[in-house]
Design a protein around this motif. Structure first.
Motif, PDB file in Angstrom:
ATOM      1  N   TYR A  97       0.837  -1.199   0.000  1.00  0.00           N
ATOM      2  CA  TYR A  97       0.000   0.000   0.000  1.00  0.00           C
ATOM      3  C   TYR A  97       0.873   1.250   0.000  1.00  0.00           C
ATOM      4  O   TYR A  97       1.902   1.309   0.671  1.00  0.00           O
ATOM      5  CB  TYR A  97      -0.907   0.026   1.225  1.00  0.00           C
ATOM      6  CG  TYR A  97      -2.045  -0.965   1.174  1.00  0.00           C
ATOM      7  CD1 TYR A  97      -3.113  -0.778   0.291  1.00  0.00           C
ATOM      8  CD2 TYR A  97      -2.066  -2.079   2.006  1.00  0.00           C
ATOM      9  CE1 TYR A  97      -4.166  -1.681   0.240  1.00  0.00           C
ATOM     10  CE2 TYR A  97      -3.105  -2.990   1.961  1.00  0.00           C
ATOM     11  CZ  TYR A  97      -4.154  -2.785   1.077  1.00  0.00           C
ATOM     12  OH  TYR A  97      -5.196  -3.684   1.028  1.00  0.00           O
ATOM     13  N   LEU A  98       0.426   2.245  -0.745  1.00  0.00           N
ATOM     14  CA  LEU A  98       1.203   3.480  -0.878  1.00  0.00           C
ATOM     15  C   LEU A  98       1.459   4.127   0.476  1.00  0.00           C
ATOM     16  O   LEU A  98       2.576   4.566   0.765  1.00  0.00           O
ATOM     17  CB  LEU A  98       0.481   4.457  -1.818  1.00  0.00           C
ATOM     18  CG  LEU A  98       1.195   5.797  -2.054  1.00  0.00           C
ATOM     19  CD1 LEU A  98       2.554   5.567  -2.712  1.00  0.00           C
ATOM     20  CD2 LEU A  98       0.323   6.715  -2.910  1.00  0.00           C
ATOM     21  N   GLN A  99       0.415   4.177   1.344  1.00  0.00           N
ATOM     22  CA  GLN A  99       0.603   4.834   2.635  1.00  0.00           C
ATOM     23  C   GLN A  99       1.572   4.062   3.530  1.00  0.00           C
ATOM     24  O   GLN A  99       2.304   4.662   4.325  1.00  0.00           O
ATOM     25  CB  GLN A  99      -0.737   5.044   3.358  1.00  0.00           C
ATOM     26  CG  GLN A  99      -1.537   3.791   3.653  1.00  0.00           C
ATOM     27  CD  GLN A  99      -2.535   3.455   2.564  1.00  0.00           C
ATOM     28  OE1 GLN A  99      -2.193   3.551   1.380  1.00  0.00           O
ATOM     29  NE2 GLN A  99      -3.746   3.071   2.965  1.00  0.00           N
ATOM     30  N   SER A 100       1.598   2.740   3.363  1.00  0.00           N
ATOM     31  CA  SER A 100       2.546   1.928   4.134  1.00  0.00           C
ATOM     32  C   SER A 100       3.974   2.167   3.645  1.00  0.00           C
ATOM     33  O   SER A 100       4.909   2.292   4.447  1.00  0.00           O
ATOM     34  CB  SER A 100       2.203   0.441   4.004  1.00  0.00           C
ATOM     35  OG  SER A 100       0.901   0.186   4.471  1.00  0.00           O
ATOM     36  N   ARG A 101       4.136   2.237   2.354  1.00  0.00           N
ATOM     37  CA  ARG A 101       5.464   2.505   1.787  1.00  0.00           C
ATOM     38  C   ARG A 101       5.956   3.897   2.173  1.00  0.00           C
ATOM     39  O   ARG A 101       7.142   4.098   2.443  1.00  0.00           O
ATOM     40  CB  ARG A 101       5.417   2.348   0.279  1.00  0.00           C
ATOM     41  CG  ARG A 101       5.106   0.918  -0.177  1.00  0.00           C
ATOM     42  CD  ARG A 101       4.634   0.884  -1.610  1.00  0.00           C
ATOM     43  NE  ARG A 101       5.678   1.278  -2.542  1.00  0.00           N
ATOM     44  CZ  ARG A 101       5.419   1.757  -3.760  1.00  0.00           C
ATOM     45  NH1 ARG A 101       4.157   1.907  -4.170  1.00  0.00           N
ATOM     46  NH2 ARG A 101       6.411   2.072  -4.556  1.00  0.00           N
ATOM     47  N   GLN A 102       5.020   4.846   2.231  1.00  0.00           N
ATOM     48  CA  GLN A 102       5.400   6.197   2.642  1.00  0.00           C
ATOM     49  C   GLN A 102       5.822   6.233   4.101  1.00  0.00           C
ATOM     50  O   GLN A 102       6.768   6.945   4.470  1.00  0.00           O
ATOM     51  CB  GLN A 102       4.232   7.170   2.412  1.00  0.00           C
ATOM     52  CG  GLN A 102       4.607   8.633   2.617  1.00  0.00           C
ATOM     53  CD  GLN A 102       5.679   9.104   1.660  1.00  0.00           C
ATOM     54  OE1 GLN A 102       5.512   9.040   0.440  1.00  0.00           O
ATOM     55  NE2 GLN A 102       6.810   9.589   2.186  1.00  0.00           N
ATOM     56  N   ALA A 103       5.136   5.430   4.933  1.00  0.00           N
ATOM     57  CA  ALA A 103       5.503   5.369   6.353  1.00  0.00           C
ATOM     58  C   ALA A 103       6.918   4.820   6.531  1.00  0.00           C
ATOM     59  O   ALA A 103       7.703   5.326   7.346  1.00  0.00           O
ATOM     60  CB  ALA A 103       4.497   4.502   7.110  1.00  0.00           C
ATOM     61  N   VAL A 104       7.261   3.793   5.751  1.00  0.00           N
ATOM     62  CA  VAL A 104       8.613   3.234   5.806  1.00  0.00           C
ATOM     63  C   VAL A 104       9.627   4.267   5.317  1.00  0.00           C
ATOM     64  O   VAL A 104      10.698   4.450   5.924  1.00  0.00           O
ATOM     65  CB  VAL A 104       8.707   1.946   4.961  1.00  0.00           C
ATOM     66  CG1 VAL A 104      10.146   1.460   4.866  1.00  0.00           C
ATOM     67  CG2 VAL A 104       7.825   0.856   5.555  1.00  0.00           C
TER      68      VAL A 104
END
Length: 414
Positions: free
Chosen positions: A127-134
């Motif tokens: 998920y884009l938001q998960s990748r952004q969090a990382v």
């Protein structure tokens, strides 16, 4: 044709063909099948039918071998029935229940499930938001990251698999630390990639033998793997040593696969900067994960716990004749050297650890699994009282089998 324009009969192998040379089964006289499509005949190759089942494993499957499983599965492990088993071999920090998963992680998982927003198929890269969090968590001014720079995988092992697949072709070679995590070789060999082992130096807290590593590089070297902090050594490279590694990679234009799964499991007083934050030109593919940092609470509190357990283990085993532990600075492991000359009852580290299970019900992983014989690896995530008990049993075992140097050998040394 005869004089009246009538096609005569032609026989091949006892079968009558029509004017097109095709019998009624659609087979040409020369054994080639013909298919009738809208009145036109098209030749197709005759298919041979297999006479029996013969499903064979692929070449990749035949080349896939887990060195740990190959060694452990071949060991005869029969614990002493009078002593409860203490397994110091499993690199899973949750096994003994003394390091529960952080409550914040559990609540986040529950919230995600209850939201009903994530029940479908996720994007293949996450998920884009998960990748952004990382990206937000690991980004730094020296190595800024965006969501597009991050790929989420099923564990760090799959990340390593993808990285090797992306960087290497069959016939290439990669440089792997020795001792090192066995998965690198398992994956590479299955892909037809040569593995070249560069030495780590126990007398220098497992630093890289830079000269040896550089000597292994040639035009077919497509990747240098650096594990920091180390499994199985528990070592942590300082900034200066990491910069020296980067200089070697830069001179030869070799990209680095940085296995940094234990990056946050560093003991107080030590630091472990990411390779990407130090690199000015060397491409870095960094692999990390949640399993070690978040699925167990590796906060400073728990780093203190691991450091205390390692100090106990190092202190207890340092005084055991014939054993030479190497003090670690991070991760969950400690490596212990065996002076095999003083243990003539055993052929090697595998034999030594096998008999340790038989007599004392303590299982340590022989370092031959990491292609580094005459050492064994201990996992230090067990409760403190269990660590003390295990060390006491190892001491008793060594005392019963240790043989001091003979006078003859001393005379020869002089």
């Amino acid at each position: 044709m005869n004089g009246n324009g009538v096609c005569g009969k032609t026989t091949v192998n006892g079968k009558t063909l029509n004017e097109n040379g095709v019998n009624r089964n659609g087979v040409h006289g020369n054994g080639v099948h013909h298919v009738n499509i809208k009145g036109a005949l098209y030749p197709t190759k005759s298919k041979s039918r297999r006479q029996r089942w013969e499903v064979k494993p692929s070449e990749m499957a035949n080349n896939t071998l887990n060195p740990i499983r190959a060694i452990v599965d071949g060991m005869k492990l029969t614990p002493n029935p009078d002593k409860p088993m203490i397994a110091l071999s499993i690199g899973d920090p949750t096994v003994f229940g003394n390091l529960p998963t952080d409550g914040a992680v559990l609540q986040a998982m529950k919230d995600a499930i209850d939201s009903q927003k994530y029940n479908g198929y996720a994007p293949s890269v996450g998920y884009l938001q998960s990748r952004q969090a990382v990206a937000n968590f690991y980004s730094c001014p020296e190595a800024p990251l965006e969501a597009e720079d991050v790929i989420l995988t099923s564990g760090c092992s799959q990340a390593i698999d993808l990285a090797i697949s992306v960087l290497c072709n069959p016939g290439d070679n990669i440089l792997v630390p020795c001792p090192g995590f066995s998965l690198y070789k398992t994956l590479a060999v299955s892909m037809g990639i040569e593995v070249r082992l560069y030495n780590l130096l126990p007398e220098k807290s497992w630093e890289v033998d830079l000269q040896h590593m550089e000597s292994l590089i040639d035009e077919k070297t497509s990747c240098l793997i650096v594990t920091n902090p180390s499994n199985p050594c528990g070592s942590v490279f300082n900034k200066k040593h990491l910069q020296e590694i980067l200089k070697v990679a830069s001179r030869h234009c070799v990209p680095i696969l940085a296995d940094e799964i234990y990056c946050n499991m560093v003991f107080p007083g030590c630091s472990s900067p990411s390779l990407a934050s130090l690199s000015s030109d060397v491409p870095i593919l960094s692999c990390g994960g949640l399993a070690k940092r978040w699925l167990v609470p590796v906060s400073n509190l728990w780093c203190h716990f691991l450091k205390n357990n390692k100090k106990i283990c190092f202190s207890e085993l340092s005084s055991v004749p014939g054993l030479n532990p190497v003090m670690p600075s991070g991760a969950m492991y400690i490596m212990v050297g065996i002076d095999m000359d003083h243990f003539p009852d055993f052929k090697n580290d595998v034999d030594f650890t096998e008999q340790l299970v038989t007599e004392q019900s303590v299982f340590c992983l022989p370092a031959s699994a990491f292609e580094y014989p005459n050492f064994f690896r201990i996992v230090v995530t067990v409760p403190e009282e269990m660590m003390l008990e295990a060390c006491a049993r190892i001491r008793e075992f060594c005392q019963s089998h240790y043989r001091p140097p003979s006078r003859d050998s001393n005379d020869l040394d002089q």
